[in-house]
Design a protein around this motif. Structure first.
Motif, PDB file in Angstrom:
ATOM      1  N   ASN A  54       0.784  -1.260  -0.229  1.00 17.35           N
ATOM      2  CA  ASN A  54      -0.130   0.146  -0.331  1.00 17.35           C
ATOM      3  C   ASN A  54       0.768   1.278   0.030  1.00 17.35           C
ATOM      4  O   ASN A  54       0.456   2.181  -0.504  1.00 17.35           O
ATOM      5  N   SER A  77      -5.514   5.518  -1.785  1.00 18.84           N
ATOM      6  CA  SER A  77      -5.270   3.825  -2.198  1.00 18.84           C
ATOM      7  C   SER A  77      -6.280   2.860  -1.507  1.00 18.84           C
ATOM      8  O   SER A  77      -6.908   2.283  -2.459  1.00 18.84           O
ATOM      9  N   ILE A  92      -9.218   0.703  -3.591  1.00 21.36           N
ATOM     10  CA  ILE A  92      -9.411  -0.516  -3.410  1.00 21.36           C
ATOM     11  C   ILE A  92     -10.768  -1.010  -2.773  1.00 21.36           C
ATOM     12  O   ILE A  92     -11.651  -2.025  -3.240  1.00 21.36           O
ATOM     13  N   LEU A  97      -1.959  -1.080  -7.769  1.00 20.55           N
ATOM     14  CA  LEU A  97      -3.661  -1.366  -7.288  1.00 20.55           C
ATOM     15  C   LEU A  97      -4.276  -2.797  -7.758  1.00 20.55           C
ATOM     16  O   LEU A  97      -4.918  -3.431  -6.877  1.00 20.55           O
TER      17      LEU A  97
END
Length: 593
Positions: free
Chosen positions: A115, A217, A221, A387
């Motif tokens: 991450n 991020s 997700i 990602l």
């Protein structure tokens, strides 16, 4: 017990409880997106350069065929056969059910630092929306050592003279000494992006622009995975294909630059060093990179396959690769151009690890016309690749929880996804402090490399030796139909001999050294933390065996007299009678076998 499929169900999925992929393309693109990670961009090109250039392609492709594809086939088969994640698939081998738990822990650790890497790429993508690029020159954030080129001295009678040309002194090339200085790109990475502290001992504050990118991020997700594979399967049509378009654009653009041919020659071409093939470390690097780049042994392939239809043809699904080799052309084309501009050999501009993506390549992009545009494309590509892998890392954790508690969590999958993403954001905050890069490097060194090898070996031992290769083949033939004995002989040789032997030999080549980031040596407690991560991942393997043995009651634990063997004990005895057909009542009226 097997769950029956009712063709009259209102659900369109074959597996109404867990769901299936909407189409085969959803699955394949998710598989490609998962296997193509950030390491393909910076790790493979460097390993190829270090290990003989084009010569490295030979052991890489051999390890791909002999090691990676057999393991991918095995993981895909097991996930599709049982329609369960990487924990419940070990119901086939209860002795090693701790391996499934170890995979969960390893996947969680990898997701934490991954991450942070995505956050770095997102920050650079946003920073690229400036012209000129902020790291193209030494600005107010730089110190006095910042330079676009190295300092050049002439060694005259043991004295280093900087401006010998002003004194009309001719300096032989053998006396010219170049002292590397931190470039604007390097200082921007350390002083602006990371705001890096001096060592792991100095945690410092949270770097808030990275924390916001980390939050972004996690939000992306969570949004993509909110409906599981039904939503993520559609997102990958963009996130898995568009990076290839961007990579192709960068390859074409770099090929047009002066000096790019020299870079390609070092990467794969006339300057390849075939003598490197005699070194054992080269073969070890090839196998390690194969496992690392394809994310084998981390549970993702099993999880993706578990949503397939039962009779899906898994043979074709196991053969995908090539992005590592493909990406190297874009990287080394630009490195060759940089070496040409600086008048230096390409060895002087090649670096290992994160520096390749966040120092060397950004510096090269500043040399291009339209540098901001190409920089944006490069870091957009990195962000999408990162990602894509994170989608599956998080999907593994969600699937494991929902498979373990289907009655409670099945209808709350969105909340589970949101909860996991929120937790990973909070746990990932130490990775975006001023000492964050040290934590990222530490986790990558201890959790992102040889632990994967242990998981792969455990899978081979568990399913091919303990569960039995005959049972394994019989299960696969239930899904794809009968195959000839000659066909299975190839896979048997791979699963039972070739892949395990190569993995064990690779293990013998691994030497774990004290972690170092750049020139900063980690403190003793930092190294100890790395080994604690290793222990934390591996403890479930023997721990689950002991816990089950020591905390589960014996089969002989029940009331002594059979007239008292009622309720749950009578049920257990009845089940034992059915399975063993040997339960009797002794003459004295006791419950016995």
């Amino acid at each position: 017990a097997c769950r029956c499929f009712d063709s009259h169900m209102s659900h369109s999925d074959e597996n109404a409880e867990r769901g299936n992929w909407t189409s085969k393309y959803d699955y394949l693109l998710s598989l490609v997106g998962y296997a193509v990670g950030l390491g393909n961009i910076w790790r493979f090109p460097y390993l190829s350069y270090k290990n003989g250039g084009g010569a490295f392609i030979i052991p890489y492709l051999l390890s791909l065929i002999l090691c990676a594809i057999p393991v991918i086939f095995l993981e895909t088969a097991m996930g599709q056969f049982c329609s369960q994640g990487p924990v419940n698939m070990w119901r086939a081998v209860p002795l090693l059910q701790g391996v499934g738990l170890a995979i969960v822990v390893l996947n969680t650790v990898v997701a934490l630092y991954y991450n942070a890497l995505v956050a770095y790429a997102l920050y650079y993508m946003f920073a690229s929306m400036q012209s000129p690029l902020p790291w193209s020159s030494c600005l107010s954030w730089a110190d006095s050592n910042c330079r676009n080129s190295p300092l050049v001295f002439c060694n005259i009678s043991g004295n280093l003279v900087a401006n010998w040309t002003h004194d009309n002194i001719t300096c032989p090339s053998s006396n010219v000494i170049k002292v590397p200085m931190p470039s604007p790109s390097e200082q921007y990475w350390n002083r602006v992006v990371l705001q890096r502290s001096s060592s792991l001992d100095e945690t410092g504050h949270v770097v808030w622009h990275l924390a916001l990118c980390l939050l972004l991020s996690c939000m992306i997700i969570a949004a993509v995975l909110i409906k599981g594979i039904k939503s993520s399967g559609k997102a990958v049509y963009f996130t898995s294909t568009f990076p290839y378009v961007l990579l192709l654009i960068l390859i074409i653009r770099s090929a047009m630059l002066e000096g790019s041919g020299d870079g390609i020659a070092y990467y794969i071409g006339a300057k390849s060093n075939l003598t490197k093939l005699t070194e054992a470390q080269v073969w070890g690097d090839a196998v390690t990179q194969t496992f690392f780049s394809l994310s084998i042994g981390c549970g993702g392939i099993v999880t993706l396959a578990s949503y397939n239809n039962f009779h899906n043809n898994i043979i074709k699904d196991s053969c995908f690769c090539g992005t590592s080799i493909f990406a190297g052309f874009a990287i080394f084309g630009l490195l060759g151009h940089m070496a040409h501009l600086y008048g230096q050999p390409i060895e002087a501009v090649v670096e290992e690890g994160f520096a390749m993506a966040f120092i060397v390549y950004p510096a090269g992009l500043t040399k291009l016309p339209g540098s901001s545009f190409f920089s944006f494309l490069f870091f957009l590509m990195l962000s999408l690749i990162g990602l894509d892998t994170q989608f599956i890392n998080i999907e593994v954790l969600v699937t494991i929880l929902c498979d373990s508690y289907p009655n409670v969590l099945k209808s709350r999958r969105g909340f589970v996804t949101f909860g996991i993403c929120s937790l990973l954001f909070l746990l990932g905050l130490p990775c975006v402090t001023q000492a964050g890069i040290y934590w990222v490097h530490l986790l990558d060194k201890f959790a992102g490399s040889w632990l994967i090898l242990i998981m792969v070996l455990s899978e081979l031992i568990g399913f091919c030796y303990i569960y039995g290769v005959k049972n394994l083949i019989a299960d696969i033939e239930m899904m794809i139909g009968k195959k000839s004995s000659t066909y299975w002989l190839i896979w048997k040789c791979s699963w039972l001999i070739i892949t395990p032997v190569i993995a064990v030999l690779l293990w013998s080549l691994i030497s774990v050294t004290r972690p170092v980031y750049g020139e900063v040596l980690y403190p003793d407690w930092g190294t100890a933390m790395g080994w604690c991560v290793v222990a934390f991942v591996l403890i479930p393997i023997p721990g689950a065996i002991q816990v089950k043995a020591l905390t589960s009651p014996s089969e002989d634990w029940h009331p002594y007299l059979d007239i008292h063997c009622v309720d749950r004990y009578s049920k257990e005895i009845d089940e034992h009678m059915v399975s063993h057909q040997c339960y009797t009542t002794s003459g004295n009226g006791t419950c016995s076998h």
